[in-house]
Design an enzyme around this catalytic site. Structure first.
Site, PDB file in Angstrom:
ATOM      1  N   ASP A 121       0.828  -1.211   0.000  1.00  0.00           N
ATOM      2  CA  ASP A 121       0.000   0.000   0.000  1.00  0.00           C
ATOM      3  C   ASP A 121       0.862   1.261   0.000  1.00  0.00           C
ATOM      4  O   ASP A 121       1.474   1.608   1.012  1.00  0.00           O
ATOM      5  CB  ASP A 121      -0.911  -0.008   1.239  1.00  0.00           C
TER       6      ASP A 121
ATOM      7  N   ASP B 269      -1.639   5.293  -6.201  1.00  0.00           N
ATOM      8  CA  ASP B 269      -2.018   4.550  -4.996  1.00  0.00           C
ATOM      9  C   ASP B 269      -2.175   3.064  -5.297  1.00  0.00           C
ATOM     10  O   ASP B 269      -3.114   2.663  -5.981  1.00  0.00           O
ATOM     11  CB  ASP B 269      -3.324   5.101  -4.419  1.00  0.00           C
TER      12      ASP B 269
END
Length: 483
Positions: free
Chosen positions: A123, A352
């Site tokens: 992440d 992201d």
């Protein structure tokens, strides 16, 4: 990621009082390669046992929840020949796997002696590295395909001689809770340098679900490198989090920051391989750096300086300088305020790895979608599929021997162009409908909303080699098959 004490977590501290203070020995190796691999699930759009509309709707919904979370992040607080194939010995490589619900994972090992490697969701939109922890770990609403909530592998601190609770006065505690955390540790005076109180428990909110626990100092182990005194979260209660999370954001607690990485790079496997035991590599460069040298074959664009306005939480994102969006041969008109982050934290474009589909602010999305609709005017709209999937526009291509799909090109500051292959922005539902795999928040209204205006998700970046050059503050990419 918002952090605050979770009162029940204080009770869980009794489960980990047997920690000792040995930190473990360091290693001088500077190259780490970690496999980046998919969850072994059966949830791809073309799988015969899956309903493609339900899957699209699920991925769109989770992407929207993720976007809302990233756009409303708050500062942590307390409550009262493949590119990059010539690796040197300053690199760490680890497998990177793709998940059916959109994420990618790596496997990491902690402890002394080292405990079994467990999966962590990769992440770049958050920073803390945390794992399911203790034999009492519980995950609520974790009934994902091929995931047994009662058998999620957990780290057991009492079996590791290098596990230590982070103290309230430990500087690493302030990485999560800010510089004033000492004043909020009841009974711990700033003048008392030997205060025995632990750092407050954390509660981290993600797009869907949360995790809660205590901060540990632990030894992180790679095959070629050992990292003592690594800050990690020991989570004891989670909601909708089937694995730990490896935060690769820009804050101090992230894995790149703690390892002092000069760069990290990876190639995202296509989700066609969701059911296959395959992986690509996440490469971590821990070497001394190589000046301004660029990886051959990559196009580069600089990272933007992060906004510091209404929420310093935006400081952990990777902002890139998108200049134009081109559909076919048409340059879509986009107000400058959407493309550059303002001092208030609004606007700008981030990359992201935790988002599945790419999010665009309402007016921007409408302009892009309108151009696709105009250029594909020969195809009728599949309104029923749009309603069921949550995506639009969708086009009925039944009976067509060939289909015209306009190009989608992203042009970045410095002239770098990312020409997306059609399979990265259209999904085939059955054999008769094509849906654009971009989305917006229909509830947000027409105005420029808070936070990033565009969130580049993984679906659009499949089969691209991506490099986060932290030493030179730039983002590199090139199209590449990632098998």
């Amino acid at each position: 990621m918002a952090a605050c004490p979770f009162s029940l977590i204080c009770l869980f501290s009794l489960l980990i009082l047997l920690f000792t203070t040995d930190a473990g020995a360091g290693s001088s190796a500077a190259t780490v390669t970690v496999p980046l691999t998919p969850l072994s699930t059966k949830h791809y759009l073309h799988h015969s046992d899956s309903d493609p509309l339900k899957i699209l709707h699920s991925l769109a919904s989770s992407s929207l929840s993720r976007a809302r979370h990233l756009k409303t992040k708050t500062k942590p607080k307390t409550k009262d020949s493949n590119i990059g194939s010539n690796y040197s010995n300053s690199l760490i490589k680890t497998p990177l796997s793709v998940h059916s619900y959109g994420g990618y994972s790596i496997s990491l090992s902690f402890g002394t002696p080292p405990q079994a490697s467990t999966p962590f969701i990769f992440d770049t939109g958050s920073s803390l590295v945390w794992f399911p922890c203790t034999s009492r770990y519980r995950c609520v609403d974790c009934n994902f395909p091929n995931v047994d909530p009662s058998r999620i592998p957990a780290f057991i601190p009492k079996r590791s001689s290098s596990s230590q609770l982070i103290g309230c006065q430990n500087p690493k505690c302030s990485w999560i809770f800010g510089p004033n955390v000492e004043s909020r540790c009841k009974g711990c005076s700033p003048r008392n340098k030997t205060c025995p109180l632990a750092c407050p428990s954390y509660l981290l909110q993600y797009g869907l679900g949360f995790t809660a626990g205590l901060l540990l100092s632990e030894t992180l182990r790679f095959p070629s490198k050992t990292v003592p005194n690594f800050l990690a979260g020991c989570s004891i209660l989670s909601d909708r989090q089937p694995a730990g999370i490896a935060g690769f954001g820009r804050s101090s607690e992230s894995l790149p920051s703690q390892l002092g990485l000069k760069k990290f790079s990876y190639c995202l496997l296509s989700r066609k391989f969701d059911d296959a035991p395959v992986s690509s590599n996440l490469v971590l460069d821990t070497g001394p750096g190589s000046g301004d040298s660029k990886t051959p074959g990559l196009s580069y664009t600089p990272f933007y300086k992060n906004p510091v306005g209404s929420s310093s939480a935006f400081g952990e994102f990777y902002y890139v300088g998108l200049r134009q969006i081109i559909v076919g041969s048409k340059h879509v008109k986009i107000p400058y305020s959407y493309l550059v982050p303002g001092s208030d934290g609004n606007g700008g474009v981030i990359v992201d790895s935790g988002s599945t589909f790419t999010f665009m602010e309402g007016p921007l999305f409408e302009a892009v979608a309108k151009e696709f609709i105009r250029q594909m005017g020969n195809y009728s709209r599949a309104a029923d599929v749009e309603k069921k999937s949550g995506l639009r526009p969708c086009f009925d291509i039944s009976g067509k021997k060939s289909v015209y799909l306009p190009e989608l090109i992203l042009k970045f500051k410095g002239g770098a162009k990312m020409a997306l292959p059609p399979e990265n922005y259209f999904a085939l539902v059955g054999n008769e409908v094509l849906c654009l795999i971009l989305f917006t928040d229909n509830a947000a209204g027409p105005a420029l909303g808070r936070g990033p205006a565009i969130i580049l998700g993984d679906f659009q970046l499949q089969n691209f080699y991506l490099e986060f050059d932290l030493a030179n503050d730039r983002f590199g990419f090139a199209k590449q098959k990632c098998a």
